[in-house]
Design an enzyme around this catalytic site. Structure first.
Site, PDB file in Angstrom:
ATOM      1  N   GLU A 123       0.814  -1.208   0.000  1.00 51.39           N
ATOM      2  CA  GLU A 123       0.000   0.000   0.000  1.00 51.39           C
ATOM      3  C   GLU A 123       0.849   1.260   0.000  1.00 51.39           C
ATOM      4  OE1 GLU A 123      -4.038  -1.425   2.221  1.00 51.39           O
ATOM      5  OE2 GLU A 123      -2.317  -1.223   3.514  1.00 51.39           O
ATOM      6  N   CYS A 136       3.481   8.548   1.544  1.00 51.62           N
ATOM      7  CA  CYS A 136       4.010   7.550   2.469  1.00 51.62           C
ATOM      8  C   CYS A 136       4.211   6.253   1.680  1.00 51.62           C
ATOM      9  CB  CYS A 136       3.005   7.363   3.605  1.00 51.62           C
ATOM     10  SG  CYS A 136       3.543   6.169   4.823  1.00 51.62           S
ATOM     11  N   CYS A 143       6.128  -6.892   7.100  1.00 53.75           N
ATOM     12  CA  CYS A 143       7.320  -6.508   7.855  1.00 53.75           C
ATOM     13  C   CYS A 143       7.683  -7.673   8.752  1.00 53.75           C
ATOM     14  CB  CYS A 143       7.040  -5.261   8.697  1.00 53.75           C
ATOM     15  SG  CYS A 143       8.484  -4.668   9.591  1.00 53.75           S
ATOM     16  N   CYS A 147       6.370  -5.503  15.666  1.00 50.64           N
ATOM     17  CA  CYS A 147       6.109  -4.554  16.763  1.00 50.64           C
ATOM     18  C   CYS A 147       4.676  -4.786  17.236  1.00 50.64           C
ATOM     19  CB  CYS A 147       6.297  -3.116  16.294  1.00 50.64           C
ATOM     20  SG  CYS A 147       7.992  -2.792  15.756  1.00 50.64           S
ATOM     21  N   CYS A 150       1.615  -2.630  15.938  1.00 52.10           N
ATOM     22  CA  CYS A 150       1.573  -2.286  14.508  1.00 52.10           C
ATOM     23  C   CYS A 150       0.896  -3.387  13.700  1.00 52.10           C
ATOM     24  CB  CYS A 150       2.987  -2.059  13.984  1.00 52.10           C
ATOM     25  SG  CYS A 150       3.065  -1.799  12.196  1.00 52.10           S
ATOM     26  N   GLY A 198       6.781  -2.023   6.104  1.00 47.07           N
ATOM     27  CA  GLY A 198       8.135  -2.546   6.020  1.00 47.07           C
ATOM     28  C   GLY A 198       9.176  -1.743   6.768  1.00 47.07           C
ATOM     29  N   GLU A 199      10.327  -2.379   6.927  1.00 46.19           N
ATOM     30  CA  GLU A 199      11.471  -1.749   7.590  1.00 46.19           C
ATOM     31  C   GLU A 199      12.486  -1.396   6.491  1.00 46.19           C
ATOM     32  OE1 GLU A 199      12.687  -0.519  10.573  1.00 46.19           O
ATOM     33  OE2 GLU A 199      14.300  -0.120   9.165  1.00 46.19           O
ATOM     34  N   SER A 230      12.162   6.279   8.039  1.00 43.09           N
ATOM     35  CA  SER A 230      11.839   5.900   9.412  1.00 43.09           C
ATOM     36  C   SER A 230      12.293   4.472   9.671  1.00 43.09           C
ATOM     37  CB  SER A 230      10.320   6.007   9.636  1.00 43.09           C
ATOM     38  OG  SER A 230       9.977   5.515  10.905  1.00 43.09           O
ATOM     39  N   SER A 252      11.717   5.180  15.324  1.00 41.09           N
ATOM     40  CA  SER A 252      10.527   4.742  16.060  1.00 41.09           C
ATOM     41  C   SER A 252      10.962   4.344  17.466  1.00 41.09           C
ATOM     42  CB  SER A 252       9.895   3.545  15.343  1.00 41.09           C
ATOM     43  OG  SER A 252       9.388   3.960  14.097  1.00 41.09           O
ATOM     44  N   LEU A 253      10.989   5.322  18.343  1.00 41.47           N
ATOM     45  CA  LEU A 253      11.515   5.065  19.694  1.00 41.47           C
ATOM     46  C   LEU A 253      10.433   4.424  20.571  1.00 41.47           C
ATOM     47  CD1 LEU A 253      14.078   5.385  21.379  1.00 41.47           C
ATOM     48  CD2 LEU A 253      13.162   7.572  22.194  1.00 41.47           C
ATOM     49  N   HIS A 254       9.349   5.136  20.788  1.00 34.14           N
ATOM     50  CA  HIS A 254       8.134   4.609  21.422  1.00 34.14           C
ATOM     51  C   HIS A 254       8.238   4.232  22.899  1.00 34.14           C
ATOM     52  CE1 HIS A 254       6.568   4.731  17.456  1.00 34.14           C
ATOM     53  NE2 HIS A 254       7.116   3.615  17.035  1.00 34.14           N
ATOM     54  N   ASN A 331      -3.131   4.446  16.549  1.00 35.34           N
ATOM     55  CA  ASN A 331      -4.220   4.175  15.608  1.00 35.34           C
ATOM     56  C   ASN A 331      -4.677   2.734  15.786  1.00 35.34           C
ATOM     57  OD1 ASN A 331      -4.264   6.742  14.158  1.00 35.34           O
ATOM     58  ND2 ASN A 331      -2.232   6.150  13.448  1.00 35.34           N
ATOM     59  N   CYS A 374      -0.906   5.728  10.278  1.00 32.86           N
ATOM     60  CA  CYS A 374       0.327   5.029  10.674  1.00 32.86           C
ATOM     61  C   CYS A 374       0.006   3.713  11.337  1.00 32.86           C
ATOM     62  CB  CYS A 374       1.096   5.811  11.730  1.00 32.86           C
ATOM     63  SG  CYS A 374       1.651   7.401  11.261  1.00 32.86           S
TER      64      CYS A 374
HETATM   65  N1  SAH Z   1       9.130   0.188   9.881  1.00 28.48           N
HETATM   66  C1  SAH Z   1       9.459   1.550  10.010  1.00 28.48           C
HETATM   67  C2  SAH Z   1       8.612   2.471   9.155  1.00 28.48           C
HETATM   68  C3  SAH Z   1       7.129   2.196   9.035  1.00 28.48           C
HETATM   69  S1  SAH Z   1       6.054   2.521  10.404  1.00 28.48           S
HETATM   70  C4  SAH Z   1       9.365   1.970  11.457  1.00 28.48           C
HETATM   71  O1  SAH Z   1       8.848   1.230  12.248  1.00 28.48           O
HETATM   72  O2  SAH Z   1       9.861   3.042  11.768  1.00 28.48           O
HETATM   73  C5  SAH Z   1       5.763   4.267  10.522  1.00 28.48           C
HETATM   74  C6  SAH Z   1       5.474   4.706  11.974  1.00 28.48           C
HETATM   75  O3  SAH Z   1       4.161   4.307  12.423  1.00 28.48           O
HETATM   76  C7  SAH Z   1       6.446   4.070  12.969  1.00 28.48           C
HETATM   77  O4  SAH Z   1       6.899   5.009  13.879  1.00 28.48           O
HETATM   78  C8  SAH Z   1       5.569   3.056  13.645  1.00 28.48           C
HETATM   79  O5  SAH Z   1       6.106   2.666  14.868  1.00 28.48           O
HETATM   80  C9  SAH Z   1       4.254   3.780  13.741  1.00 28.48           C
HETATM   81  N2  SAH Z   1       3.121   2.908  14.044  1.00 28.48           N
HETATM   82  C10 SAH Z   1       2.999   1.601  13.821  1.00 28.48           C
HETATM   83  N3  SAH Z   1       1.783   1.149  14.245  1.00 28.48           N
HETATM   84  C11 SAH Z   1       1.118   2.242  14.710  1.00 28.48           C
HETATM   85  C12 SAH Z   1      -0.190   2.427  15.231  1.00 28.48           C
HETATM   86  N4  SAH Z   1      -1.049   1.426  15.324  1.00 28.48           N
HETATM   87  N5  SAH Z   1      -0.541   3.669  15.612  1.00 28.48           N
HETATM   88  C13 SAH Z   1       0.323   4.705  15.467  1.00 28.48           C
HETATM   89  N6  SAH Z   1       1.554   4.581  14.958  1.00 28.48           N
HETATM   90  C14 SAH Z   1       1.963   3.361  14.587  1.00 28.48           C
HETATM   91 FE1  SF4 Z   2       7.566  -3.155  11.017  1.00 27.74          FE
HETATM   92 FE2  SF4 Z   2       7.673  -0.551  11.562  1.00 27.74          FE
HETATM   93 FE3  SF4 Z   2       5.407  -1.947  11.965  1.00 27.74          FE
HETATM   94 FE4  SF4 Z   2       7.529  -2.347  13.555  1.00 27.74          FE
HETATM   95  S1  SF4 Z   2       6.320  -0.437  13.353  1.00 27.74           S
HETATM   96  S2  SF4 Z   2       6.223  -3.942  12.632  1.00 27.74           S
HETATM   97  S3  SF4 Z   2       9.205  -2.095  12.119  1.00 27.74           S
HETATM   98  S4  SF4 Z   2       6.377  -1.559  10.000  1.00 27.74           S
END
Ligand code: SAH
Ligand code: SF4
Length: 401
Positions: A123, A136, A143, A147, A150, A198-199, A230, A252-254, A331, A374
C-alpha cells in the site's frame, strides 16, 4: 521455487533479516526500466545490442522521458528515432505498479492498494496538507519485525520491494496527481516518508537505489531534505543510511525503558536504546537545522506517564541529540491489544517535552476511516490470500486441539 518467487517466512520475533532477492521476471520477459540507474539502463541497452556510444545517449534520453516527463510509451519519445521505437518496445517496458483499489478518506487522504507482477499486495498513502503533500511509501510487503502495536507487523509473509516498485509508487502518485513533467515549483507531492509497510533498513539496497532516482536532478528531482526514512532501530545500518542515502532520519523510539521497548519494538532486544541513540548522535549531517525525529506512539498506561516524558528528555539531552519528537496517537486496528492515551495525557506528555526546549507536536491522525493511518496498513493486502488465511485457521485449530 526460484529466487524471484522467494517469500520470507517469519521465523522469530526479533530479527529475521530478509534475504535479498532478484527482481521478478515479467511473463513477457521484457525488462522494466523503472528503478534502473542511468548506468543500468545503458548496460541493458548495450546487452540488447546497441553499440556503447548509442547506449549511453539513449540511456540519458530514456531517463529524461521516464522520470522528467512521466512517459510510459516509447512511441511518444520524439528525440529517439521512430524506427527504434518498436525495437525498444519489444525488449523493454516502462511500467507502473498495478492498482487494485484506490480509496479517498473524508479528510482527503488517499490510499492505494498495489499489486506486484508476482501477485504481492502493498500500500501507499498520500496525505495532502495546505502547504504540502506527503507520500508515504512502502519498502516491503509486510514486515518481519512484529512490533506489538503495529498492524503491518502481524502480516505473515514478507518480501522486499524492488527499487522499481519503490520508485514506481512515487511515479504512480505523480500520475494520479497530474504532476508531470517533474518541476520544482507548485507540486502537490512535496515530501516523501518511508513510513509505509516494512522496515526500510532491511531492504537497504533497493531503498537506496530508489531514493537516488527520486533525488536525482534529472530523476524525480525531490530534495533529500524533503525525504524522511523511518526505522525501528536497525543500528548497524544507520550510519550507512546517512552516508549512502543522506535523507532525514526518523526513529521509532516509542519507549524509554528496556522493559517497555522490548515489548513494543522487539528489535530492542537486539539493539538497545543506548546503542540506538549513540548511532543517532553519530548520524551524518544531523544538526539543529536538520533534526532527527523521534516517533513516539501514545499507548494508554503503557508508555505515556510524566516519568516517561521526563526520561525521554533526559535521554535526548544525554546524547546531545538535535531532536524533535513526534507524538503519534495510537491508531487502532482489529485485535490490537492497546488503546490510545486520552487527549489530556497526550497534552501533558507533550508539554513536559516542550518545556525542556524540544519540539513535540502531536500528529493529527489522517485517513483512519480507510485504515490509512500510521501502523494500520495491512488488512486489504491480506484479503487476497485465501490459502494463507486457511492455513492460519488450520494452525489455530491445531493449537487448540
Ligand atoms: N518500519 C518503520 C517504518 C514504518 S512505520 C518503522 O517502524 O519506523 C511508521 C510509523 O508508524 C512508525 O513510527 C511506527 O512505529 C508507527 N506505528 C505503527 N503502528 C502504529 C499504530 N497502530 N498507531 C500509530 N503509529 C503506529
Ligand atoms: Fe515493522 Fe515498523 Fe510496523 Fe515495527 S512499526 S512492525 S518495524 S512496519
Amino acid at each position: 521455487m526460484s529466487d524471484a518467487d522467494a517469500l520470507m517466512p517469519i521465523p522469530g520475533a526479533i530479527d529475521p533479516v530478509p534475504v535479498p532477492r532478484a527482481a521478478p521476471v515479467r511473463e513477457d520477459a521484457r525488462v522494466d526500466l523503472v528503478g534502473l540507474s542511468r548506468d543500468a539502463v545503458r548496460e541493458a541497452l548495450a546487452a540488447a545490442g546497441l553499440e556503447p556510444r548509442q547506449a549511453k545517449l539513449r540511456a540519458k534520453q530514456l531517463w529524461h522521458w521516464i522520470y522528467n516527463r512521466g512517459a510510459t510509451d516509447f512511441a511518444g519519445m520524439t528525440d529517439i528515432a521512430k524506427a527504434q521505437h518498436p525495437w525498444l518496445a519489444e525488449r523493454f517496458v516502462v511500467a507502473r505498479p498495478e492498482v487494485v483499489t484506490a480509496q479517498v478518506s473524508t479528510d482527503g487522504t488517499r490510499k492505494w492498494l498495489l499489486r506486484s507482477p508476482d501477485s504481492h499486495d502493498y500500500e501507499m498513502v498520500f496525505i495532502p496538507d495546505a502547504d504540502r503533500g506527503t507520500l508515504c511509501v512502502s519498502s516491503q510487503v509486510g514486515c518481519t519485525l512484529n512490533c506489538s502495536f503495529c498492524h503491518t507487523g502481524t502480516m505473515r509473509l514478507v518480501r522486499n520491494l524492488t527499487a522499481g516498485e519503490i520508485v514506481g509508487q512515487v511515479m504512480l502518485a505523480r500520475d494520479a496527481l497530474g504532476e508531470w513533467p517533474s518541476q520544482p515549483e507548485g507540486r502537490m507531492l512535496t515530501n516523501i516518508v518511508l513510513m509505509g509497510m516494512g522496515e526500510p533498513l532491511y531492504n537497504f539496497d533497493a531503498v537506496r537505489d530508489a531514493m537516488r532516482i527520486v533525488m536525482d536532478g534529472d530523476g524525480l528531482g525531490l530534495s533529500r531534505r524533503r525525504i524522511t526514512l523511518s526505522t525501528s532501530g536497525v543500528v548497524p545500518m544507520i550510519a550507512r543510511a546517512g552516508e549512502e542515502i543522506g535523507v532525514n532520519l526518523a526513529i521509532s523510539l516509542h519507549a524509554v525503558t528496556k522493559e517497555v521497548r522490548d515489548e513494543l519494538v522487539p528489535l530492542n532486544r537486539k539493539y538497545g536504546i543506548d546503542e540506538l541513540l549513540a548511532a543517532c548522535a553519530a548520524y551524518p549531517r544531523a544538526n539543529n537545522a536538520r533534526r532527527i525525529t523521534f516517533e513516539y506512539v501514545m499507548l494508554d498506561g503503557v508508555n505515556d506517564s510524566d516519568a516517561d516524558a521526563r526520561e525521554l528528555v533526559r535521554l535526548l539531552r544525554a546524547y546531545k541529540l538535535p531532536a524533535k519528537v513526534n507524538l503519534i496517537p495510537f491508531n487502532p486496528w482489529p485485535g490490537a491489544a492497546y488503546a490510545c492515551s486520552p487527549p489530556d495525557r497526550v497534552r501533558a506528555f507533550s508539554n513536559i517535552v516542550f518545556e525542556a526546549g524540544i519540539s513535540a507536536p502531536v500528529r493529527q491522525p489522517r485517513g483512519r476511516d480507510i485504515m490509512a493511518a500510521c501502523g494500520q496498513l495491512k488488512s486489504a493486502a491480506e484479503k487476497k490470500s485465501r490459502a494463507e488465511l486457511d492455513r492460519i485457521a488450520a494452525d489455530k485449530q491445531a493449537a487448540l486441539g
